[in-house]
Design an enzyme around this catalytic site. Structure first.
Site, mmCIF file in Angstrom:
data_model
loop_
_atom_site.group_PDB
_atom_site.id
_atom_site.type_symbol
_atom_site.label_atom_id
_atom_site.label_comp_id
_atom_site.label_asym_id
_atom_site.label_seq_id
_atom_site.Cartn_x
_atom_site.Cartn_y
_atom_site.Cartn_z
ATOM 1 N N GLY A 128 46.477 44.918 42.387
ATOM 2 C CA GLY A 128 45.072 45.224 42.157
ATOM 3 C C GLY A 128 44.172 44.327 42.996
ATOM 4 O O GLY A 128 44.522 43.905 44.103
ATOM 5 N N SER A 129 43.019 44.020 42.457
ATOM 6 C CA SER A 129 42.009 43.315 43.250
ATOM 7 C C SER A 129 42.349 41.865 43.544
ATOM 8 O O SER A 129 41.650 41.233 44.347
ATOM 9 C CB SER A 129 40.651 43.391 42.552
ATOM 10 O OG SER A 129 40.161 44.724 42.589
ATOM 11 N N THR A 130 43.399 41.309 42.928
ATOM 12 C CA THR A 130 43.802 39.963 43.344
ATOM 13 C C THR A 130 44.243 39.977 44.810
ATOM 14 O O THR A 130 44.170 38.957 45.499
ATOM 15 C CB THR A 130 44.935 39.396 42.463
ATOM 16 O OG1 THR A 130 46.069 40.267 42.524
ATOM 17 C CG2 THR A 130 44.480 39.244 41.018
#
Length: 483
Positions: free
Chosen positions: A216-218
């Protein structure tokens, strides 16, 4: 000598040579495999007849061998088995061994070449052989905080000391009690193993090191790093941030969380990370190109098939042959990019350590039974993941995420925390995975941590990385800083 006698003598000689060759093959070349074969009862009696060395965390044995009144002599026992199951694994007559029990088996049994002189000493003195103690890098306070914060949610936590690579916490939920597998009744041990295999969440497999997920956005940290390393961007560089971004070669747009705006047609790269703007990072990924993202992810440890800590770590994957739509999705941590929780802790750790990624390790010291140090791990650089300048900019950007962005739930009074949230879509109809990776204190980091809570944990479809995973990371950071 007549012909029949000659033939008989030749045949006898051939048979003798074949017999000696077969005996030599079995007794010498196959000796190790036969000794370690689980079906070799003599090997089992011999191995269990000596005291297996302890596995230690914080000066306390979390796995040890106790004498028992049966033909085996010793039985393995585990203190706080569920808490440390992802670290110790299990040692079982019926089911073999896993995790450190497997990776450090030569040391724990005393058969490692490093313990040769200890074996000679025991032979000469008549002392009963004992295995070596394996002292881990685990900080019990951090391990306990991670387990408590995850609660009954499935997921994992990995915490690393950035300057050394020492693994301070390694938790996977659901865990299991290795004591049920260590019993000497093979039928009971086998039944316990089958029961664990049938439980939801696959507790026998460590989510921290053996599973991989869409980050995801990590993963936007990797994309941001590639942008800064290119020399064409700084934290203040404006980047396009439309409400929708449609990559080339597709008519399907990428939208932001909740379908909202990022605050204008353009935002700074720092603000794009702070509010986790999907459209900005998707377009940025396409602009940078596949090679730049691949090279940057590799410097953080992606696509390394040989990473061991010494537990074998499932390879994190940056996909190949990406068309623009796939590249845009990859840049925001979706589609086919996959990362283990350990991998995302490595990303945060590298940024925290001025761009230097230290190789993570779980075993600190191995000591023989008389407490002599047999081996001791020293910090080792894995790579220069990013320049010190890039690491400094990323740190300031991640501080913004926690101070005024999506990671506010990780705020700690008096401590500056640098972090990044992630909410990763999974199978259709399934709640998203919630991620958070961070380090603290931002100006002198002592711990980097990655958290995943599978399928939204207690919040299900309403989960975000900031709402579910960030509080877990906060608890671990507080435990480390308070120790």
């Amino acid at each position: 000598m007549n012909t029949p006698l000659r033939r008989l003598a030749t045949l006898t000689l051939v048979m003798f040579v074949a017999l000696m060759g077969a005996a030599t093959w079995v007794q010498f070349f196959q000796a190790e495999s036969l000794n370690t074969d689980n079906r070799n009862v003599r090997g089992l009696y011999r191995e269990h007849g000596n005291a297996r060395g302890p596995i230690v965390a914080g000066g306390v044995a979390i796995a040890s061998s106790v004498p028992v009144d049966d033909p085996f002599g010793y039985q393995r026992t585990y203190a706080d088995g569920d808490l440390y199951s992802a670290v110790t694994g299990f040692y079982s007559i019926a089911n073999g061994r896993t995790q450190l029990e497997e990776a450090e088996n030569p040391q724990l049994t005393g058969r490692s070449d490093q313990l040769f002189f200890s074996r000679i000493r025991d032979l000469l003195t008549g002392r009963r052989p004992e295995g070596a103690a394996v002292e881990t890098t685990i900080l019990p306070a951090a391990q306990q905080a991670a387990r408590a914060a995850l609660g009954d949610q499935d997921g994992a936590v990995v915490a690393i000391e950035p300057t050394t690579g020492r693994i301070l916490a390694l938790v996977s939920t659901p865990g299991f009690d290795p004591n049920a597998l260590a019993v000497h009744s093979t039928s009971e041990a086998a039944a316990a193993y089958r029961a664990l295999e049938g439980e939801p969440g696959n507790p026998l497999r460590s989510n921290a090191t053996q599973e991989r997920y869409a980050p995801g956005s990590t993963f936007k940290l990797v994309t941001a790093a590639a942008a800064l390393e290119s020399g064409s961007y700084t934290a203040d560089t404006p980047v396009p941030s439309p409400v929708e971004y449609t990559p080339p070669q597709t008519s399907r747009p990428i939208t932001n969380f909740g379908g909202g705006s990022c605050g204008g047609d353009q935002v700074s790269l720092a603000d794009a990370l702070r509010i986790s703007c999907n459209t900005a990072f998707a377009e940025l990924g396409v602009t940078l190109g596949e090679d730049a993202l691949r090279e940057q992810s590799a410097r953080f440890g992606f696509d390394d098939p040989d990473l061991e800590v010494p537990l074998r770590v499932t390879r994190s994957v940056f996909p190949t042959d990406l068309d623009p739509p796939a590249l845009a999705q990859t840049a925001i941590g979706q589609r086919d990019v996959q990362a283990s929780p350990l991998q995302m802790a490595m990303v945060a750790s590298a940024i925290a350590n001025d761009g230097r990624l230290m190789k993570p390790y779980l075993v600190d010291t191995v000591r023989s039974a008389d407490l002599t140090v047999v081996s001791q791990n020293e910090p080792e650089e894995y790579s220069q993941a990013v320049s010190a300048g890039t690491a400094d900019q990323l740190t300031r950007m991640m501080v913004g995420v926690v101070d005024s962005g999506t990671g506010r739930a990780a705020q700690i009074p008096g401590v500056q925390v640098a972090g990044k949230t992630g909410t990763a879509q999974t199978l259709e109809g399934q709640p998203p995975h919630a991620w958070f990776t961070a380090f603290a204190p931002a100006d002198a980091p002592r711990v980097a941590v990655a958290v995943i809570v599978e399928n939204g944990g207690s919040l299900g479809n309403e989960a975000t990385g900031g709402g579910v995973a960030a509080p877990v990371a906060k608890a671990v950071i507080e435990a480390v800083l308070g120790s």
